[in-house]
Design an enzyme around this catalytic site. Structure first.
Site, PDB file in Angstrom:
ATOM      1  N   LYS A  56      -9.260   1.514  -3.218  1.00  0.00           N
ATOM      2  CA  LYS A  56     -10.383   0.624  -3.447  1.00  0.00           C
ATOM      3  C   LYS A  56     -11.681   0.919  -3.250  1.00  0.00           C
ATOM      4  CE  LYS A  56      -8.336  -2.706  -0.791  1.00  0.00           C
ATOM      5  NZ  LYS A  56      -7.213  -2.100   0.079  1.00  0.00           N
TER       6      LYS A  56
ATOM      7  N   ARG B 119      -7.590 -11.194   1.464  1.00  0.00           N
ATOM      8  CA  ARG B 119      -6.315 -10.340   1.809  1.00  0.00           C
ATOM      9  C   ARG B 119      -5.146 -11.254   2.267  1.00  0.00           C
ATOM     10  NH1 ARG B 119      -8.537  -5.478   3.758  1.00  0.00           N
ATOM     11  NH2 ARG B 119      -7.129  -3.941   4.614  1.00  0.00           N
TER      12      ARG B 119
ATOM     13  N   ARG C 177      -9.177   7.576  11.581  1.00  0.00           N
ATOM     14  CA  ARG C 177      -9.376   6.304  12.093  1.00  0.00           C
ATOM     15  C   ARG C 177      -8.133   5.947  12.843  1.00  0.00           C
ATOM     16  NH1 ARG C 177     -10.596   2.450   6.895  1.00  0.00           N
ATOM     17  NH2 ARG C 177      -8.967   1.295   7.656  1.00  0.00           N
TER      18      ARG C 177
ATOM     19  N   ARG D 194       0.449  -1.685   8.604  1.00  0.00           N
ATOM     20  CA  ARG D 194      -0.497  -2.083   7.853  1.00  0.00           C
ATOM     21  C   ARG D 194       0.403  -2.433   6.406  1.00  0.00           C
ATOM     22  NH1 ARG D 194      -4.527   2.543   8.232  1.00  0.00           N
ATOM     23  NH2 ARG D 194      -5.988   1.442   6.557  1.00  0.00           N
TER      24      ARG D 194
HETATM   25  P1  ADP Z   1      -7.730  -0.500   4.598  1.00  0.00           P
HETATM   26  O1  ADP Z   1      -8.085  -1.037   3.188  1.00  0.00           O
HETATM   27  O2  ADP Z   1      -7.966   0.957   4.607  1.00  0.00           O
HETATM   28  O3  ADP Z   1      -6.618  -0.813   5.142  1.00  0.00           O
HETATM   29  P2  ADP Z   1     -10.113  -1.913   5.541  1.00  0.00           P
HETATM   30  O4  ADP Z   1     -11.220  -0.998   5.822  1.00  0.00           O
HETATM   31  O5  ADP Z   1     -10.237  -2.886   4.136  1.00  0.00           O
HETATM   32  O6  ADP Z   1      -9.015  -0.826   5.502  1.00  0.00           O
HETATM   33  O7  ADP Z   1      -9.603  -2.817   6.658  1.00  0.00           O
HETATM   34  C1  ADP Z   1      -9.427  -2.231   8.099  1.00  0.00           C
HETATM   35  C2  ADP Z   1      -8.909  -3.345   8.967  1.00  0.00           C
HETATM   36  O8  ADP Z   1     -10.057  -4.365   9.238  1.00  0.00           O
HETATM   37  C3  ADP Z   1      -7.773  -4.271   8.617  1.00  0.00           C
HETATM   38  O9  ADP Z   1      -6.472  -3.497   8.921  1.00  0.00           O
HETATM   39  C4  ADP Z   1      -7.866  -5.507   9.265  1.00  0.00           C
HETATM   40  O10 ADP Z   1      -7.669  -5.431  10.602  1.00  0.00           O
HETATM   41  C5  ADP Z   1      -9.388  -5.743   8.953  1.00  0.00           C
HETATM   42  N1  ADP Z   1      -9.718  -6.587   7.817  1.00  0.00           N
HETATM   43  C6  ADP Z   1     -10.539  -5.991   6.892  1.00  0.00           C
HETATM   44  N2  ADP Z   1     -10.757  -6.945   5.743  1.00  0.00           N
HETATM   45  C7  ADP Z   1      -9.850  -7.957   6.245  1.00  0.00           C
HETATM   46  C8  ADP Z   1      -9.712  -9.305   5.654  1.00  0.00           C
HETATM   47  N3  ADP Z   1      -9.989  -9.806   4.527  1.00  0.00           N
HETATM   48  N4  ADP Z   1      -8.947 -10.102   6.412  1.00  0.00           N
HETATM   49  C9  ADP Z   1      -8.230  -9.866   7.593  1.00  0.00           C
HETATM   50  N5  ADP Z   1      -8.556  -8.749   8.388  1.00  0.00           N
HETATM   51  C10 ADP Z   1      -9.235  -7.672   7.588  1.00  0.00           C
END
Ligand code: ADP
Ligand code: ZN
Length: 210
Positions: free
Chosen positions: A13, A88, A156, A167
């Protein structure tokens, strides 16, 4: 154009958001990046989010909804934006609707779980600028050093294999239902993630024109 990018963690993404951003000149809003930045700066928000993020769980809805509300109110979002990693959960999508935000298109990038495991376990990110690398598929020129800014590239915490599994589980349980949510509005386009990033980008840009 107001866009949402959906897809599992590691579906690409963020990478596709950059491509769309170059193309349409609209900002990307990544809740993950906002949260990681907060963590780095040791703010209240960061402290609140840390344990959730480290374990691969979602940060509570009210926290991320607050971030988005504030961010979408800024001037640079007036002509459109790309949401990467938000919504999400179904309640997050409902919150967007309740804010009166009209979404034009939702692009879901599909990648199989095994592929995601490979991609994320080898991912390295620059701790200064956030640029993303992969030990096998996209190594930086000098190991451990960012090509773009010279910062240090690191794994990370949530890219460790056990956490990736958690995840993915969270994704299937809580985020995947959003496909149905947006399919019902007729705004969803599914794009199959390709081996080559540029091939996926071509499909994404085509989806934007459709
Ligand atoms: P990826 O898409 O690689 O999992 P992100 O950078 O989008 O990683 O998100 C990393 C972490 O941040 C998630 O695992 C969650 O803990 C938190 N996070 C990000 N966006 C959201 C969201 N919309 N709702 C809840 N938690 C979120
Ligand atoms: Zn960098």
């Amino acid at each position: 154009m107001n866009l949402i990018l959906l897809g599992a963690p590691g579906a690409g993404k963020g990478t596709q958001a950059e491509v769309i951003c170059d193309h349409l000149h609209i900002p990307t809003i990544s809740t993950g990046n906002v949260l990681r930045e907060a963590l780095k700066n040791g703010t209240q928000l960061g402290l609140k989010a840390k344990s959730f993020m480290d374990s691969g769980a979602l940060v509570p809805d009210d926290v991320v909804i607050g971030i988005i509300k504030e961010r979408l109110g800024e001037d640079d979002c007036k002509n459109g934006f790309i949401l990467d990693g938000f919504p999400r959960t179904v309640p997050q999508a409902e919150a967007l609707d309740e804010m009166g935000v009209v979404i034009d298109k939702v692009i879901d990038i599909e990648v199989a779980d095994e592929k995601i495991m490979q991609r994320l376990s080898g991912r390295r990110v620059c701790q200064d600028c956030g640029a993303s690398y992969h030990v096998d598929y996209k190594p930086s020129q000098t190991e451990g050093v960012c090509d773009k800014c010279g910062g240090k590239t690191v794994q990370r915490k949530d890219d460790h294999p056990d956490t990736i599994k958690d995840r993915l589980h969270v994704y299937h349980e809580q985020t995947e239902p959003l496909k149905d949510y947006y399919a019902k509005t007729g705004k969803l386009t599914i794009v199959e993630g390709q081996e080559e990033v540029s091939d996926t980008s071509a499909l994404v840009l085509k989806a934007l024109e459709a």
